[in-house]
Design a protein around this motif. Structure first.
Motif, PDB file in Angstrom:
ATOM      1  N   LEU A  31      30.618   6.614   1.074  1.00 24.92           N
ATOM      2  CA  LEU A  31      29.666   5.776   1.802  1.00 24.92           C
ATOM      3  C   LEU A  31      28.236   6.137   1.437  1.00 24.92           C
ATOM      4  O   LEU A  31      27.875   7.326   1.383  1.00 24.92           O
ATOM      5  N   THR A  32      27.413   5.112   1.227  1.00 22.76           N
ATOM      6  CA  THR A  32      25.999   5.322   0.947  1.00 22.76           C
ATOM      7  C   THR A  32      25.174   4.274   1.689  1.00 22.76           C
ATOM      8  O   THR A  32      25.632   3.155   1.915  1.00 22.76           O
ATOM      9  N   TYR A  33      23.952   4.634   2.040  1.00 22.88           N
ATOM     10  CA  TYR A  33      23.132   3.815   2.926  1.00 22.88           C
ATOM     11  C   TYR A  33      22.455   2.641   2.241  1.00 22.88           C
ATOM     12  O   TYR A  33      21.816   1.812   2.903  1.00 22.88           O
ATOM     13  N   SER A  34      22.571   2.544   0.909  1.00 21.92           N
ATOM     14  CA  SER A  34      21.810   1.513   0.203  1.00 21.92           C
ATOM     15  C   SER A  34      22.497   1.138  -1.099  1.00 21.92           C
ATOM     16  O   SER A  34      23.313   1.899  -1.636  1.00 21.92           O
ATOM     17  N   THR A  35      22.128  -0.034  -1.615  1.00 27.05           N
ATOM     18  CA  THR A  35      22.549  -0.432  -2.960  1.00 27.05           C
ATOM     19  C   THR A  35      21.450  -0.170  -3.974  1.00 27.05           C
ATOM     20  O   THR A  35      21.647  -0.402  -5.171  1.00 27.05           O
ATOM     21  N   ARG A  41      21.624   0.336  11.720  1.00 25.49           N
ATOM     22  CA  ARG A  41      22.320   0.581  10.455  1.00 25.49           C
ATOM     23  C   ARG A  41      23.604   1.382  10.678  1.00 25.49           C
ATOM     24  O   ARG A  41      24.638   1.112  10.053  1.00 25.49           O
ATOM     25  N   ILE A  42      23.555   2.351  11.543  1.00 23.43           N
ATOM     26  CA  ILE A  42      24.760   3.126  11.861  1.00 23.43           C
ATOM     27  C   ILE A  42      25.835   2.211  12.437  1.00 23.43           C
ATOM     28  O   ILE A  42      27.000   2.245  12.028  1.00 23.43           O
ATOM     29  N   GLN A  43      25.422   1.358  13.371  1.00 24.11           N
ATOM     30  CA  GLN A  43      26.386   0.483  14.039  1.00 24.11           C
ATOM     31  C   GLN A  43      26.973  -0.540  13.076  1.00 24.11           C
ATOM     32  O   GLN A  43      28.143  -0.921  13.202  1.00 24.11           O
ATOM     33  N   GLU A  44      26.181  -0.974  12.090  1.00 27.88           N
ATOM     34  CA  GLU A  44      26.704  -1.923  11.108  1.00 27.88           C
ATOM     35  C   GLU A  44      27.853  -1.312  10.306  1.00 27.88           C
ATOM     36  O   GLU A  44      28.861  -1.975  10.033  1.00 27.88           O
ATOM     37  N   PHE A  45      27.707  -0.060   9.942  1.00 28.06           N
ATOM     38  CA  PHE A  45      28.809   0.643   9.277  1.00 28.06           C
ATOM     39  C   PHE A  45      30.023   0.752  10.205  1.00 28.06           C
ATOM     40  O   PHE A  45      31.161   0.505   9.801  1.00 28.06           O
ATOM     41  N   VAL A  46      29.775   1.144  11.460  1.00 32.65           N
ATOM     42  CA  VAL A  46      30.865   1.319  12.426  1.00 32.65           C
ATOM     43  C   VAL A  46      31.626   0.015  12.611  1.00 32.65           C
ATOM     44  O   VAL A  46      32.871  -0.022  12.568  1.00 32.65           O
ATOM     45  N   ASP A  47      30.904  -1.073  12.820  1.00 26.17           N
ATOM     46  CA  ASP A  47      31.543  -2.373  13.052  1.00 26.17           C
ATOM     47  C   ASP A  47      32.377  -2.793  11.845  1.00 26.17           C
ATOM     48  O   ASP A  47      33.505  -3.284  11.996  1.00 26.17           O
ATOM     49  N   TYR A  93      34.430  -1.541  -4.582  1.00 23.06           N
ATOM     50  CA  TYR A  93      33.307  -1.341  -3.671  1.00 23.06           C
ATOM     51  C   TYR A  93      33.284  -2.464  -2.644  1.00 23.06           C
ATOM     52  O   TYR A  93      33.797  -3.562  -2.875  1.00 23.06           O
ATOM     53  N   GLN A  94      32.701  -2.164  -1.496  1.00 24.26           N
ATOM     54  CA  GLN A  94      32.542  -3.122  -0.417  1.00 24.26           C
ATOM     55  C   GLN A  94      31.085  -3.093   0.040  1.00 24.26           C
ATOM     56  O   GLN A  94      30.544  -2.019   0.319  1.00 24.26           O
ATOM     57  N   LEU A  95      30.477  -4.265   0.107  1.00 31.44           N
ATOM     58  CA  LEU A  95      29.094  -4.364   0.563  1.00 31.44           C
ATOM     59  C   LEU A  95      29.068  -4.684   2.047  1.00 31.44           C
ATOM     60  O   LEU A  95      29.698  -5.646   2.491  1.00 31.44           O
ATOM     61  N   VAL A  96      28.356  -3.861   2.800  1.00 35.42           N
ATOM     62  CA  VAL A  96      28.244  -4.016   4.248  1.00 35.42           C
ATOM     63  C   VAL A  96      26.903  -4.681   4.530  1.00 35.42           C
ATOM     64  O   VAL A  96      25.843  -4.081   4.302  1.00 35.42           O
ATOM     65  N   LEU A  97      26.937  -5.921   5.001  1.00 38.02           N
ATOM     66  CA  LEU A  97      25.695  -6.665   5.209  1.00 38.02           C
ATOM     67  C   LEU A  97      24.823  -5.981   6.245  1.00 38.02           C
ATOM     68  O   LEU A  97      25.240  -5.738   7.377  1.00 38.02           O
ATOM     69  N   ALA A  98      23.606  -5.672   5.846  1.00 41.57           N
ATOM     70  CA  ALA A  98      22.630  -5.074   6.745  1.00 41.57           C
ATOM     71  C   ALA A  98      21.678  -6.178   7.214  1.00 41.57           C
ATOM     72  O   ALA A  98      20.914  -6.726   6.428  1.00 41.57           O
ATOM     73  N   GLN A  99      21.766  -6.488   8.492  1.00 41.05           N
ATOM     74  CA  GLN A  99      20.954  -7.568   9.057  1.00 41.05           C
ATOM     75  C   GLN A  99      19.493  -7.151   9.187  1.00 41.05           C
ATOM     76  O   GLN A  99      19.154  -5.968   9.099  1.00 41.05           O
ATOM     77  N   SER A 100      18.626  -8.134   9.410  1.00 42.35           N
ATOM     78  CA  SER A 100      17.219  -7.839   9.683  1.00 42.35           C
ATOM     79  C   SER A 100      17.134  -6.905  10.870  1.00 42.35           C
ATOM     80  O   SER A 100      17.838  -7.079  11.873  1.00 42.35           O
ATOM     81  N   ALA A 101      16.281  -5.907  10.748  1.00 44.05           N
ATOM     82  CA  ALA A 101      16.204  -4.871  11.779  1.00 44.05           C
ATOM     83  C   ALA A 101      14.781  -4.768  12.317  1.00 44.05           C
ATOM     84  O   ALA A 101      13.819  -5.179  11.667  1.00 44.05           O
ATOM     85  N   ALA A 115      28.658   0.385   0.923  1.00 42.29           N
ATOM     86  CA  ALA A 115      27.201   0.505   0.901  1.00 42.29           C
ATOM     87  C   ALA A 115      26.557  -0.567   1.759  1.00 42.29           C
ATOM     88  O   ALA A 115      26.978  -1.733   1.736  1.00 42.29           O
ATOM     89  N   LEU A 116      25.529  -0.185   2.488  1.00 39.07           N
ATOM     90  CA  LEU A 116      24.721  -1.158   3.219  1.00 39.07           C
ATOM     91  C   LEU A 116      23.912  -1.974   2.218  1.00 39.07           C
ATOM     92  O   LEU A 116      23.267  -1.417   1.327  1.00 39.07           O
ATOM     93  N   ASP A 117      23.954  -3.279   2.381  1.00 40.99           N
ATOM     94  CA  ASP A 117      23.283  -4.189   1.452  1.00 40.99           C
ATOM     95  C   ASP A 117      22.385  -5.115   2.262  1.00 40.99           C
ATOM     96  O   ASP A 117      22.851  -6.038   2.918  1.00 40.99           O
ATOM     97  N   LYS A 118      21.087  -4.874   2.195  1.00 37.59           N
ATOM     98  CA  LYS A 118      20.183  -5.615   3.073  1.00 37.59           C
ATOM     99  C   LYS A 118      19.639  -6.905   2.468  1.00 37.59           C
ATOM    100  O   LYS A 118      19.062  -7.728   3.186  1.00 37.59           O
ATOM    101  N   ASP A 119      19.806  -7.099   1.155  1.00 36.19           N
ATOM    102  CA  ASP A 119      19.284  -8.342   0.561  1.00 36.19           C
ATOM    103  C   ASP A 119      20.363  -9.193  -0.104  1.00 36.19           C
ATOM    104  O   ASP A 119      20.061 -10.230  -0.700  1.00 36.19           O
ATOM    105  N   GLY A 120      21.622  -8.766  -0.012  1.00 36.27           N
ATOM    106  CA  GLY A 120      22.720  -9.564  -0.533  1.00 36.27           C
ATOM    107  C   GLY A 120      22.876  -9.566  -2.034  1.00 36.27           C
ATOM    108  O   GLY A 120      23.687 -10.321  -2.572  1.00 36.27           O
ATOM    109  N   THR A 121      22.143  -8.711  -2.732  1.00 37.13           N
ATOM    110  CA  THR A 121      22.204  -8.699  -4.194  1.00 37.13           C
ATOM    111  C   THR A 121      23.202  -7.681  -4.728  1.00 37.13           C
ATOM    112  O   THR A 121      23.529  -7.700  -5.917  1.00 37.13           O
ATOM    113  N   GLY A 122      23.671  -6.789  -3.878  1.00 40.21           N
ATOM    114  CA  GLY A 122      24.650  -5.806  -4.310  1.00 40.21           C
ATOM    115  C   GLY A 122      24.070  -4.752  -5.222  1.00 40.21           C
ATOM    116  O   GLY A 122      22.863  -4.508  -5.251  1.00 40.21           O
TER     117      GLY A 122
END
Length: 403
Positions: free
Chosen positions: A29-33, A95-101, A76-84, A60-67
């Motif tokens: 697991l990593t916090y960013s792409t 961000r923690i909760q997005e991974f958990v969900d 690999y699996q991209l975890v969508l990171a919503q606007s925060a 990985a958390l992916d906040k802009d959808g570009t992977g």
């Protein structure tokens, strides 16, 4: 919790058995792409584990959808990171909760869950608490000094909650023992010699034209403008260098980061203006570099400068050495753990004058050749294949204590 404590703890839930005594299912697991040091570590480790026959998936958390802008052969699996929200505490919590969900609803299970940062480790700690996964591993690349009590608690939980911690340097291994009383195995970083090489491939001229790299000498650093990269002192040093080399250029590549260093960046640009360092001419800021361009960018430079004041290890130094560049870095750990004075110019990072003097010296032909020649021996000691083998050894020890 130690291996021995795990063995004697009879209250642990009965999770599924390890998939194989030799091959494992591993979630990294990593916090960013985006290409930060711990992210690159994650991806290279994942590829090395995959090539050894293990079933690996990077989350990985992916906040802009570009992977990922990085070639991966493992899953690999991209975890969508919503606007925060702008508030940092609230952002980290989200961000923690997005991974958990995401992981809570996944049907995939793994022998090992391995977090490379505080955010993903906190998510895994929650999943352990909810008895949705049996345990997790964390690599502590470095320990931050947070002013926010919430962020400090997150960091503490991410370290203390792990069933096994790794460190990438002696420096942080000692810090972990002193601050947390945790004995963390030391694992190594590596360098991909298939990507980073001094051999030109006709792409360098295109990059020079794209970013106006026509100066001499050209100094490169990778990591963006932020306090721990010591960007302001490097800028002040460069101003001194320009009095001897008026056509010199400083390229500061990168910049994607979780934290907002706007105040520091504002100060940096104010100083650049005061020192009459023209952005886009003497100072080149290409931003985040595409994966395909990074190796060639190293080869456009004459020297690599990295007077950072705080790093987990310094992957970019190995990349620069593999690219045939003389390197400069800070005379402190962790850099001095793997670089000798004959292999790199080691400077006082608090002194712009010391940095400037080293920058002038390292482009002299005789010293440049000597540094490059002596530094090449470092490369064979740091490979991702060896790192993967070290990880597997400790993964299997951990799993054996649950058997």
């Amino acid at each position: 919790m130690s291996y021995s404590a795990l063995i004697t703890d009879q209250t642990e839930p009965n999770f599924s058995q390890v998939s194989s005594p030799t091959n494992l299912k591993i979630a990294l697991l990593t916090y960013s792409t985006k290409p930060r040091g711990s992210v690159i570590h994650t991806l290279e480790l994942a590829e090395a584990l995959h090539h050894l026959g293990n079933e690996v998936c990077v989350y990985a958390l992916d906040k802009d959808g570009t992977g990922f802008d990085y070639p991966l052969t493992c899953n690999y699996q991209l975890v969508l990171a919503q606007s925060a929200p702008a508030d940092m505490d609230a952002l980290i919590q989200q961000r923690i909760q997005e991974f958990v969900d995401y992981l809570s609803h996944s049907e995939q299970t793994y022998d090992c869950y391995h977090a490379q940062d505080c955010i993903s480790a906190n998510a895994l700690a929650k999943l352990v608490q909810q008895q949705k996964i049996p345990h997790f591993v964390r690599t502590v690349h470095h320990i931050e000094d947070y002013s926010s009590p919430y962020l400090q608690q997150c960091q503490d939980r991410s370290i203390r909650g792990a069933n096994l911690c790794f460190c990438v340097s002696d420096h942080w291994q000692t810090a972990l023992q002193q601050q947390y009383q945790i004995q963390a195995p030391r694992i190594i970083n590596g360098v991909n010699l298939g990507r980073f090489t001094p051999v030109l491939n006709d792409t360098e001229q295109d990059l020079k034209e794209r970013w106006g790299l026509n100066g001499s000498p050209i100094y490169l650093t990778v990591g963006g403008i932020e306090p721990r990269k010591n960007s302001i002192r490097l800028l002040q040093a460069f101003a001194q260098v320009r009095s001897h080399y008026p056509n010199a250029q400083l390229v500061i590549a990168g910049g994607a980061t979780l934290f907002d260093y706007q105040a520091y960046r504002d100060e940096f640009f104010t100083i650049a203006n005061t020192l009459k360092i023209k952005i886009g001419h003497s100072l080149v800021l290409p931003g985040v570099i595409a994966d395909v361009d990074l190796p060639a960018l190293y080869r456009t430079a004459d020297a690599f400068v990295f007077p950072s004041v705080k790093e987990g290890w310094g992957l970019v130094l190995l990349e620069a050495i593999a690219s045939g560049l003389p390197v400069l870095t800070s005379h402190q750990t962790p850099f001095t753990e793997f670089l000798a004075p004959t292999q790199a110019l080691l400077v006082d990072p608090e002194s712009p004058t010391a940095i400037a003097q080293a920058m002038q010296a390292m482009v002299q032909p005789d010293l440049s050749r000597s540094l490059v020649q002596h530094s090449q021996s470092v490369l064979s000691r740091y490979t991702w294949a060896a790192s993967a083998e070290m990880h597997l050894h400790h993964y299997k020890q951990l799993l054996a204590s649950y058997a």
